[in-house]
Design a protein around this motif. Sequence first.
Motif, PDB file in Angstrom:
ATOM      1  N   ASP A  17      -1.546  -0.152   4.334  1.00 52.80           N
ATOM      2  CA  ASP A  17      -1.743  -1.244   3.378  1.00 52.80           C
ATOM      3  C   ASP A  17      -2.603  -0.840   2.185  1.00 52.80           C
ATOM      4  OD1 ASP A  17      -4.139  -1.101   4.764  1.00 52.80           O
ATOM      5  OD2 ASP A  17      -4.400  -3.267   4.897  1.00 52.80           O
ATOM      6  N   LYS A  18      -3.166   0.370   2.176  1.00 52.38           N
ATOM      7  CA  LYS A  18      -3.939   0.858   1.031  1.00 52.38           C
ATOM      8  C   LYS A  18      -2.988   1.292  -0.079  1.00 52.38           C
ATOM      9  CE  LYS A  18      -8.074   0.581   2.774  1.00 52.38           C
ATOM     10  NZ  LYS A  18      -8.950  -0.476   2.364  1.00 52.38           N
ATOM     11  N   SER A  19      -3.346   0.935  -1.290  1.00 52.50           N
ATOM     12  CA  SER A  19      -2.537   1.322  -2.448  1.00 52.50           C
ATOM     13  C   SER A  19      -3.259   2.410  -3.229  1.00 52.50           C
ATOM     14  CB  SER A  19      -2.314   0.115  -3.355  1.00 52.50           C
ATOM     15  OG  SER A  19      -3.523  -0.231  -4.000  1.00 52.50           O
ATOM     16  N   ASP A  22      -6.342   1.017  -4.636  1.00 51.63           N
ATOM     17  CA  ASP A  22      -7.424   0.943  -3.649  1.00 51.63           C
ATOM     18  C   ASP A  22      -8.158   2.283  -3.556  1.00 51.63           C
ATOM     19  OD1 ASP A  22      -6.817  -1.712  -2.907  1.00 51.63           O
ATOM     20  OD2 ASP A  22      -5.422  -1.036  -1.352  1.00 51.63           O
ATOM     21  N   GLU A  53      -0.648   9.673  -4.295  1.00 47.74           N
ATOM     22  CA  GLU A  53      -0.144   9.531  -2.933  1.00 47.74           C
ATOM     23  C   GLU A  53       0.682  10.756  -2.580  1.00 47.74           C
ATOM     24  OE1 GLU A  53       2.493   6.701   0.032  1.00 47.74           O
ATOM     25  OE2 GLU A  53       2.196   6.072  -2.034  1.00 47.74           O
TER      26      GLU A  53
END
Length: 101
Positions: A17-19, A22, A53
């Motif tokens: 759920d981390k973007s 974040d 990412e």
Amino acid sequence: MDDKEVLSASSEWLSKDKSLLDVAAMANNGVDLNDKKTADGNYIYSATGAVGEVVCSTPPTPGERVFASIRISGGKPNSQALKDLIREYTEKLKNSDHCSY
């Protein structure tokens, strides 16, 4: 050699759920939410840091994502160089042992 750290790089597994935003907001990443973003939205970078990412070929677990960060604390800040470096770093990590158990 003066024994001063100028560049550091890291990668870490975080909750799915981390973007990217974040991760950019985390302390010590050298970037903030208003820094430059690549057109594809995969990287945030500045003259002092970059985050991205890592799209693992074999994801570590269904509930986690891998992010990479690079920070500089000296030398000659250069946002284009950090943008290029974070792209290369995430590319190398995606097929590494770090992306799997």
